[in-house]
Design an enzyme around this catalytic site. Structure first.
Site, PDB file in Angstrom:
ATOM      1  N   GLU A   1       0.651  -1.211   0.125  1.00 35.20           N
ATOM      2  CA  GLU A   1       0.058  -0.046   0.141  1.00 35.20           C
ATOM      3  C   GLU A   1       0.932   1.069   0.019  1.00 35.20           C
ATOM      4  O   GLU A   1       0.942   1.938   0.889  1.00 35.20           O
ATOM      5  CB  GLU A   1      -0.840   0.048   1.365  1.00 35.20           C
ATOM      6  CG  GLU A   1      -1.694  -1.232   1.286  1.00 35.20           C
ATOM      7  CD  GLU A   1      -2.449  -1.148   2.849  1.00 35.20           C
ATOM      8  OE1 GLU A   1      -2.120  -0.186   3.741  1.00 35.20           O
ATOM      9  OE2 GLU A   1      -3.134  -2.230   3.146  1.00 35.20           O
TER      10      GLU A   1
ATOM     11  N   GLY B   1       2.310   4.871  -0.856  1.00 32.45           N
ATOM     12  CA  GLY B   1       1.666   6.286  -0.861  1.00 32.45           C
ATOM     13  C   GLY B   1       2.894   7.239  -1.184  1.00 32.45           C
ATOM     14  O   GLY B   1       3.182   7.461  -2.527  1.00 32.45           O
ATOM     15  N   ARG B   2       3.409   7.777  -0.329  1.00 37.58           N
ATOM     16  CA  ARG B   2       4.475   8.789  -0.398  1.00 37.58           C
ATOM     17  C   ARG B   2       5.595   8.402  -1.598  1.00 37.58           C
ATOM     18  O   ARG B   2       5.948   9.357  -2.474  1.00 37.58           O
ATOM     19  CB  ARG B   2       5.276   9.075   0.866  1.00 37.58           C
ATOM     20  CG  ARG B   2       6.303  10.200   0.763  1.00 37.58           C
ATOM     21  CD  ARG B   2       6.958  10.188   2.032  1.00 37.58           C
ATOM     22  NE  ARG B   2       6.319   9.654   3.243  1.00 37.58           N
ATOM     23  CZ  ARG B   2       5.823  10.854   4.165  1.00 37.58           C
ATOM     24  NH1 ARG B   2       6.102  11.935   3.898  1.00 37.58           N
ATOM     25  NH2 ARG B   2       5.129  10.135   5.074  1.00 37.58           N
TER      26      ARG B   2
ATOM     27  N   ARG C   1       2.963  19.711   6.882  1.00 33.69           N
ATOM     28  CA  ARG C   1       4.100  18.990   7.118  1.00 33.69           C
ATOM     29  C   ARG C   1       5.259  19.508   8.050  1.00 33.69           C
ATOM     30  O   ARG C   1       5.649  19.048   8.801  1.00 33.69           O
ATOM     31  CB  ARG C   1       4.795  18.193   5.900  1.00 33.69           C
ATOM     32  CG  ARG C   1       3.387  17.275   5.196  1.00 33.69           C
ATOM     33  CD  ARG C   1       4.315  16.192   4.351  1.00 33.69           C
ATOM     34  NE  ARG C   1       4.915  15.348   5.017  1.00 33.69           N
ATOM     35  CZ  ARG C   1       6.271  15.091   5.325  1.00 33.69           C
ATOM     36  NH1 ARG C   1       6.850  15.987   4.811  1.00 33.69           N
ATOM     37  NH2 ARG C   1       6.545  14.261   5.999  1.00 33.69           N
TER      38      ARG C   1
ATOM     39  N   TYR D   1       5.053  18.051  11.685  1.00 33.56           N
ATOM     40  CA  TYR D   1       5.951  16.852  11.847  1.00 33.56           C
ATOM     41  C   TYR D   1       7.533  17.627  11.821  1.00 33.56           C
ATOM     42  O   TYR D   1       8.382  16.978  11.852  1.00 33.56           O
ATOM     43  CB  TYR D   1       6.171  15.982  10.672  1.00 33.56           C
ATOM     44  CG  TYR D   1       4.837  15.468  10.163  1.00 33.56           C
ATOM     45  CD1 TYR D   1       4.070  14.613  11.192  1.00 33.56           C
ATOM     46  CD2 TYR D   1       4.320  15.654   9.100  1.00 33.56           C
ATOM     47  CE1 TYR D   1       2.689  14.350  11.038  1.00 33.56           C
ATOM     48  CE2 TYR D   1       2.843  15.218   8.491  1.00 33.56           C
ATOM     49  CZ  TYR D   1       2.158  14.542   9.751  1.00 33.56           C
ATOM     50  OH  TYR D   1       0.942  14.115   9.198  1.00 33.56           O
TER      51      TYR D   1
ATOM     52  N   CYS E   1      -1.978  33.289  11.390  1.00 34.23           N
ATOM     53  CA  CYS E   1      -1.892  33.893  12.902  1.00 34.23           C
ATOM     54  C   CYS E   1      -1.479  32.905  13.707  1.00 34.23           C
ATOM     55  O   CYS E   1      -2.092  32.585  14.699  1.00 34.23           O
ATOM     56  CB  CYS E   1      -3.107  34.720  13.226  1.00 34.23           C
ATOM     57  SG  CYS E   1      -3.511  35.748  11.717  1.00 34.23           S
ATOM     58  N   GLU E   2      -0.351  32.099  13.390  1.00 35.15           N
ATOM     59  CA  GLU E   2       0.209  31.308  14.335  1.00 35.15           C
ATOM     60  C   GLU E   2       1.709  31.294  14.217  1.00 35.15           C
ATOM     61  O   GLU E   2       2.130  31.193  13.241  1.00 35.15           O
ATOM     62  CB  GLU E   2      -0.375  29.808  14.030  1.00 35.15           C
ATOM     63  CG  GLU E   2      -1.658  29.503  13.783  1.00 35.15           C
ATOM     64  CD  GLU E   2      -2.307  28.697  15.230  1.00 35.15           C
ATOM     65  OE1 GLU E   2      -1.621  28.346  16.044  1.00 35.15           O
ATOM     66  OE2 GLU E   2      -3.510  28.714  15.157  1.00 35.15           O
TER      67      GLU E   2
HETATM   68  N1  LLP Z   1      -1.545   2.128   4.468  1.00 33.21           N
HETATM   69  C1  LLP Z   1      -2.101   2.585   5.677  1.00 33.21           C
HETATM   70  C2  LLP Z   1      -2.952   1.673   6.346  1.00 33.21           C
HETATM   71  C3  LLP Z   1      -1.512   3.910   5.981  1.00 33.21           C
HETATM   72  O1  LLP Z   1      -2.312   4.454   7.317  1.00 33.21           O
HETATM   73  C4  LLP Z   1      -0.883   4.654   5.319  1.00 33.21           C
HETATM   74  C5  LLP Z   1      -0.616   5.895   5.472  1.00 33.21           C
HETATM   75  C6  LLP Z   1      -0.158   3.964   4.028  1.00 33.21           C
HETATM   76  C7  LLP Z   1      -0.698   2.649   3.707  1.00 33.21           C
HETATM   77  C8  LLP Z   1       0.710   4.881   3.052  1.00 33.21           C
HETATM   78  O2  LLP Z   1       1.810   5.130   3.889  1.00 33.21           O
HETATM   79  P1  LLP Z   1       3.150   5.817   2.932  1.00 33.21           P
HETATM   80  O3  LLP Z   1       3.728   4.794   1.915  1.00 33.21           O
HETATM   81  O4  LLP Z   1       2.754   7.082   2.347  1.00 33.21           O
HETATM   82  O5  LLP Z   1       3.913   6.122   4.012  1.00 33.21           O
HETATM   83  N2  LLP Z   1       0.827  12.844   6.694  1.00 33.21           N
HETATM   84  C9  LLP Z   1       1.939  12.124   7.033  1.00 33.21           C
HETATM   85  C10 LLP Z   1       1.876  10.729   6.616  1.00 33.21           C
HETATM   86  C11 LLP Z   1       0.817   9.881   7.308  1.00 33.21           C
HETATM   87  C12 LLP Z   1       0.730   8.603   6.832  1.00 33.21           C
HETATM   88  C13 LLP Z   1      -0.652   7.665   7.216  1.00 33.21           C
HETATM   89  N3  LLP Z   1      -0.878   6.370   6.855  1.00 33.21           N
HETATM   90  C14 LLP Z   1       3.044  12.904   6.525  1.00 33.21           C
HETATM   91  O6  LLP Z   1       2.737  13.797   5.808  1.00 33.21           O
HETATM   92  O7  LLP Z   1       4.181  12.466   6.517  1.00 33.21           O
END
Ligand code: LLP
Length: 399
Positions: free
Chosen positions: A280, A282-283, A319, A323, A350-351
């Protein structure tokens, strides 16, 4: 190729002239995405995992759900991972079908579970015994059999920001081994409506060190064997996402090495697995495809700092504030003749947490200069909001 200078001008990919785009957008903040960058990374990730017998890539669309990006993933052969009924809708509106969808998330409402059943998702990733019971009851009322996987918490300690770990004892996500007897009891009460297909995990995000993930996969496999002892025949292992990107580097080579290291590690651990292996990501697929463009509104010099006050901020990209993430910030038009100066780059909100970069050594800036917040393709626009009633930025997709 993601960001690169051609002569003095910053480009996204080969043809995305960011100065031209920003001028056409009259200096208003905007995200720009390059689909070609996604294709290259998707193909690289798949190639790195080619040692697996039966791989399914479920893009975690929470990272970036722009319609054209979703359609592009579908055309590449990807499936999706979603965490809400809103995300299911997004997926279906953009070419995916129910059987492409893995439904994750810790707090699925009854209405969301009903929707998942109605559209026929491939699998629901279950996060608690109460959720399993709810799914069983709803499936019974629909007279359907639903395929589920249990999200296990392997209790490992990944190296990343504490706000984005999910596989530690203290996290709300997943279930440890002690839940197994209760889960088995519930499953046995719904033999015609719950079909346990496999186990899943996701231990955290932005992982550059993969040792915790390796340990987690090993633990997941041992829990898998435990379910088999209880008489369940499953055929899926879902190892989640989490592979990071090198935000500190302009060149993407280090990302590709990490993807290859990931592929090798996963194949070493799972190439003997006969069933489906689901990932799964994403990034790692979309982080580099996007940039957030903005303009300098004011330069303000105090006794302590020089602030470059921008027309974008934490409402457009959370981000850094959330973080302490460091996104490289580059001038859209480079001028090596200018002397360097140290700036805090801040936004209009305003933060005091509204900063995009602190103590950045940049060419001398002036009012009206365009800047690029780099590697903003993942968790950028999707986390943007209209705090202080500022408009959200536009999104522009390069063809
Ligand atoms: N699968 C599940 C169940 C997840 O909760 C997530 C991300 C992914 C896959 C994908 O993860 P990745 O490959 O993108 O690391 N907002 C944060 C990241 C939060 C990720 C939440 N879950 C940031 O900007 O770093």
């Amino acid at each position: 190729m993601s960001l690169n200078y051609q002569d003095e001008k910053l480009f996204l990919g080969k043809t995305g002239d960011l100065q031209e785009i920003m001028s056409a957008n009259q200096g208003e903040p905007c995200y720009v995405y390059d689909l070609n960058n996604i294709s290259i990374r998707y193909k690289n990730l798949k190639a790195s995992l080619s040692g697996l017998k039966n791989l399914k890539v479920h893009y975690a669309l929470k990272a970036n759900a722009h319609p054209e990006i979703l359609k592009h993933f579908k055309s590449l052969g990807a499936h999706v991972d979603v965490v809400s009924s809103g995300e299911i809708k997004k997926a279906l509106e953009n070419d995916f079908v129910g059987s492409d969808v893995i439904f994750s998330g810790v707090a699925k409402s009854a209405a969301e579970i009903k929707m998942a059943l109605e559209v026929g998702v491939k699998q629901i990733n279950v996060e608690s015994p109460q959720e399993l019971l709810r799914i069983g009851e709803i499936a019974q009322s629909y007279n359907k059999k639903v395929e589920v996987a249990f999200r296990m918490n392997p209790e490992v300690n990944p190296v990343t920001h504490p706000y984005i770990t999910t596989g530690m004892t203290e996290n709300k996500f997943g279930m440890d081994q002690s839940f197994i007897p209760e889960l088995v009891r519930i499953l046995k009460n719904f033999p015609d409506h719950l079909d346990l297909k496999g186990l899943t995990m996701h231990i955290g995000s932005q992982l550059i060190d993969l040792s915790a993930m390796k340990e987690a996969i090993q633990k997941l496999r041992s829990m898998y064997r435990e379910f088999e002892v209880h008489g369940f025949t499953m055929n899926r292992i879902d190892i989640g996402g989490g592979v990071g990107i090198h935000y500190d580097k302009m060149d993407e080579e280090a990302d590709f090495s990490l993807m290859n290291e990931y592929g090798k590690m996963v194949c070493d651990e799972l190439s003997d697995f006969e069933g489906e292996v689901l990932v799964e990501p994403g990034r790692v697929l979309v982080g580099r495809c996007g940039v957030l463009l903005c303009q300098v509104e004011y330069i303000k010099t105090t006794s302590h700092k020089v602030f470059a006050i921008l027309n974008t901020g934490m409402h457009h990209i959370m981000r850094p504030a959330l973080y302490q993430a460091n996104h490289r910030i580059l001038p859209v038009v480079k001028n090596d003749q200018l002397s360097k100066k140290v700036y805090d780059l801040v936004g209009p909100i305003c933060e005091s947490t509204d900063f995009l970069g602190r103590n950045r050594n940049l060419q001398e800036l002036k009012q009206g200069d365009y800047l690029a917040i780099c590697d903003a393709g993942a968790y950028g626009f999707c986390m943007a909001n209209d705090y202080n009633f500022h408009e959200k930025p536009k999104e522009i997709v390069l063809k």
